[in-house]
Motif scaffolding. Structure first.
Motif: not given
Length: 249
Positions: A19-35
């Motif tokens: 999460t250095e450059n993105i907020p936690k909500g935009l972390v990918k939880i599969n190949k192409d989808t964020s939380i």
């Protein structure tokens, strides 16, 4: 009409470089989808709703990502000095408008728990996982380290929440970060807690205070489906391993 309020102001510092450059909500939880994308795909299926996202850390990235969608953005300008509860205060206009479902931005869940909690008419309803220990054992060597007490009575009302766990017998479930609140309940919170307290208080501490002060009966809403909390990189790995092969139902 229902308001969905997603609390997405924090960085998620325990995810470190992720999460250095993105907020936690935009972390990918599969190949192409964020939380957040996963959550919004679920919430968009409901009619007569507003989706509100409270942003803070790297807020421009969330706003840009969902530009063009029918989403309202609210900024928590002191996100780095406040907790989830204060992010909720930032969305007070909508809490005073309609019943709301509050969602943390670091959880992945099935549509079924949203369907279920929306049927509850209580002033305050909280989703919980009675089978939490299986997931917590994957997340932590000692599940007590991150768990909080959660006790319910025969009426499925929460009688204790948010305390440090000394014995796993004190834990009948784990709070998921999904709450349904009526307008009347938010008015009670505003009346009984000052702004300074709300800036510093954790949500589970607030729920505990509501119980202790007998401000409301909090209904426990049982979730029996798979769900994930993404608090650190180990959590992220566990969720990805499952979600790259399966769909939450």
């Amino acid at each position: 009409m229902i308001n969905f309020i997603i609390l997405a102001a924090g960085r998620g510092s325990r995810l470190k470089k992720t999460t250095e450059n993105i907020p936690k909500g935009l972390v990918k939880i599969n190949k192409d989808t964020s939380i957040l994308e996963y959550q919004i795909k679920i919430l968009e299926q409901y009619k007569n709703k507003k989706i509100i996202i409270v942003v803070g850390y790297k807020s421009d990235k969330i706003i840009k990502k969902f530009r063009g969608k029918n989403i309202i953005f609210i900024k928590n300008k002191i996100w780095n000095k406040s907790n989830m509860l204060y992010s909720l205060v930032c969305a007070e206009k909508y809490l005073m408008e309609k019943d709301s479902v509050i969602l943390y931005s670091d959880i992945v869940y099935s549509k079924s728990i949203i369907d279920k909690i929306m049927t509850y008419k209580n002033q305050l309803s909280v989703a919980y996982d009675p089978n939490w220990l299986k997931l917590w054992k994957k997340r932590f060597k000692d599940p007590k380290v991150d768990a909080e007490t959660f006790k319910i009575n025969n009426l499925q009302e929460i009688i204790e929440i948010g305390k440090k766990v000394k014995n796993l017998k004190d834990v009948q479930g784990q709070y998921m970060g999904i709450i349904k609140i009526k307008v009347s309940m938010w008015k009670k919170i505003k009346k009984n807690f000052n702004l300074h307290d709300l800036k510093k208080m954790h949500v589970t501490h607030c729920l505990s205070q509501i119980i202790n002060r007998n401000l409301a009966k909090i209904k426990a809403v049982k979730n029996t489906k798979k769900w994930f909390e993404i608090d650190n990189n180990k959590d992220l790995k566990i969720a990805k391993n499952y979600l790259n092969k399966n769909i939450l139902k």
